[in-house]
Design an enzyme around this catalytic site. Sequence first.
Site, PDB file in Angstrom:
ATOM      1  N   CYS A  37      -3.654  76.430 -69.847  1.00  0.00           N
ATOM      2  CA  CYS A  37      -3.855  77.108 -68.557  1.00  0.00           C
ATOM      3  C   CYS A  37      -2.830  78.245 -68.383  1.00  0.00           C
ATOM      4  O   CYS A  37      -3.162  79.328 -67.916  1.00  0.00           O
ATOM      5  CB  CYS A  37      -3.657  76.161 -67.377  1.00  0.00           C
ATOM      6  N   ASP A  38      -1.576  77.972 -68.720  1.00  0.00           N
ATOM      7  CA  ASP A  38      -0.499  78.889 -68.329  1.00  0.00           C
ATOM      8  C   ASP A  38       0.138  79.663 -69.477  1.00  0.00           C
ATOM      9  O   ASP A  38       0.858  80.635 -69.226  1.00  0.00           O
ATOM     10  CB  ASP A  38       0.591  78.101 -67.581  1.00  0.00           C
ATOM     11  N   CYS A  54       0.502  72.357 -68.500  1.00  0.00           N
ATOM     12  CA  CYS A  54      -0.717  72.737 -69.207  1.00  0.00           C
ATOM     13  C   CYS A  54      -0.527  74.069 -69.942  1.00  0.00           C
ATOM     14  O   CYS A  54      -0.504  75.129 -69.303  1.00  0.00           O
ATOM     15  CB  CYS A  54      -1.879  72.843 -68.224  1.00  0.00           C
TER      16      CYS A  54
END
Length: 309
Positions: free
Chosen positions: A139-140, A136
């Site tokens: 997200c990261d 992701c």
Amino acid sequence: MSDKIWDVAIIGGGPAGLTAYLYARRALLEALLIEKGPIGGQVLLTDLIENYPGFPEGIPGFELIQKMQEQVEKYGLNLVQKKAIALKPEGELKEILLEDKEVVKARTVILALGAGMRKLGIPGEKELTGKGVSYCATCDGPFFKNQIVAVIGGGNTALQEALYLTKFAKKVYLIHRRDAFRATPILQQRVKENPKIEIIWNTVLKEIKGKDSVEGVVTYNRQTGEEGFLEVAGVFIFIGHEPETEWLKGVVELDEKGFILVNQNMETSLKGVYACGDCISKPFRQIINACGEGAVAALSAEKYLESSH
Ligand code: NAP
């Protein structure tokens, strides 16, 4: 909850499930949405959606889901946030077993399960997930400011996310196993024009190295047979999706990959059970067709309920 008989139980709260819910409620059906995680599914992981009509400037994934959720909430959202683990026909009804042994009874069921991220299955992948290995970018990605990362894959997701990662990373290696991308031409063009992205063709990963966090990847060029090592701090894997339908084997017909077989009315092989979105067997996985299929599934369920009265 267990005594109630729902007209329709929808499993999965991504765009397909939310659209099915919207249509079911507007048909004045008693509908229940069962979702094991946050509402939204994979779309929540997408930074910007540029091909959903009605949003000429594009719309962030979470915002599109927020709007879809607001729209279903107008009709009252009956939500159970648990994982469904079994489905069985019980006379005219269907019983859905939830992870905590609760049983949901419904006259019809719509499977809008989405799909999980496919794994490479190489040494280091599992061990370093969350320590530099990610599925992701939204997200990261921010954790890799001014660092070097690798993106694996040649589809729409890999190219879209590689572009997104250039907002943070100082360099992005885009590693693809063939010499041509399958992604849409506009993404290919943007990737090729982006100076931060270096495309590495015909190459697969053999291993992800690192002790407490990712330190690099061992590459293998399928044309030359050469092995190499690239120093990277992050590895983002976007090599497609896998259905999460093990629990439905023998209940509804699946294709050889495990995706649910449906006809044009989104009917599965089990009467009163419909499927839509990324979990069905089909050539194109787009938000727009997931929504369309969700609508068809709900309309089919409505028709079935009418005819069985
Ligand atoms: P995908 O289209 O299935 O592409 C997967 C990519 O990963 C392919 O390039 C494939 O290589 C590669 N791959 C598969 N297994 C691999 C392995 N073991 N090792 C190395 N590479 C591997 O998956 P996706 O990009 O996640 O897209 C999924 C669906 O969502 C598609 O229908 C896509 O169009 C859609 N989507 C659309 C958008 C958009 O419209 N903007 C955005 C995201 C996703 P090969 O090419 O050699 O098979």
